[in-house]
Design a protein around this motif. Sequence first.
Motif, short mmCIF file in Angstrom:
data_model
loop_
_atom_site.label_atom_id
_atom_site.label_comp_id
_atom_site.label_asym_id
_atom_site.label_seq_id
_atom_site.Cartn_x
_atom_site.Cartn_y
_atom_site.Cartn_z
N UNK A 37 0.83 -1.20 0.00
CA UNK A 37 0.00 0.00 0.00
C UNK A 37 0.86 1.26 0.00
N UNK A 38 1.90 1.25 0.82
CA UNK A 38 2.79 2.42 0.89
C UNK A 38 3.55 2.59 -0.42
N UNK A 39 4.09 1.51 -0.94
CA UNK A 39 4.86 1.58 -2.20
C UNK A 39 3.97 2.06 -3.34
N UNK A 40 2.77 1.52 -3.45
CA UNK A 40 1.85 1.94 -4.51
C UNK A 40 1.51 3.41 -4.37
N UNK A 41 1.23 3.86 -3.16
CA UNK A 41 0.91 5.26 -2.95
C UNK A 41 2.09 6.16 -3.28
N UNK A 42 3.29 5.77 -2.88
CA UNK A 42 4.49 6.57 -3.16
C UNK A 42 4.73 6.65 -4.67
N UNK A 43 4.59 5.53 -5.37
CA UNK A 43 4.79 5.55 -6.82
C UNK A 43 3.72 6.40 -7.51
N UNK A 44 2.48 6.30 -7.04
CA UNK A 44 1.40 7.09 -7.62
C UNK A 44 1.64 8.58 -7.35
N UNK A 89 1.97 -1.51 -13.29
CA UNK A 89 2.00 -0.38 -14.23
C UNK A 89 2.80 0.79 -13.64
N UNK A 90 2.62 1.05 -12.36
CA UNK A 90 3.37 2.15 -11.72
C UNK A 90 4.87 1.89 -11.71
N UNK A 166 12.58 9.23 -3.89
CA UNK A 166 11.58 10.22 -4.31
C UNK A 166 11.95 11.61 -3.78
N UNK A 167 12.31 11.68 -2.50
CA UNK A 167 12.71 12.99 -1.93
C UNK A 167 13.93 13.54 -2.65
N UNK A 168 14.90 12.68 -2.93
CA UNK A 168 16.12 13.13 -3.60
C UNK A 168 15.84 13.63 -5.01
#
Length: 178
Positions: A37-44, A89-90, A166-168
């Motif tokens: 859930x966290x990975x999917x949300x971060x990628x989205x 897909x993400x 992502x932050x970087x």
Amino acid sequence: MTAPNRVKQERYARAHERLKLALEHGFHIEAAMICESIITDRLHSHLHWRVEVARLCTLDDLVARLSPKKVFRGNPPQISLTKSSSLFVLIMAMGLDFDDLGLERHQNLPKRLDRWRGDRNKITHNITYTRPDLKSYAEAFDDFMATAEKCATEGMVLVRCLNDWDRAVRRRHQQGAG
């Protein structure tokens, strides 16, 4: 901080608390699902940032670049900024424009995420499933649970790595724009 960000931060804090508890108490399948859930949300979120904020690409461009890949078997990939998209897909979209920041911890991140996704699928679907004609399992239950533990542990590592990457990427883009 806006109210929606506060709510999202609170939700993430609770998810991370639950993830920690699940790992501590041996609920590895639950831990892996929280990681997903966290990975999917971060990628989205990263996709949204790339398209809407940084304007590095468009959804049409992504779909056009993903469509020729044989993995979609002729069907265009379903990708959206407003509806959920599959983890597969993400990850594929991330891989198209993966920003390799030269840090070892980010190396091959899209491939590592996809490999983890495959392991996550196995533990999600195979806890009790067997072919109806066999009535037996490819691995013993204890081996299955060891696989689930490995998946949950690796998922936690990937959550941290993805957040860091992502932050970087966003920070580098802001510095380049400023």
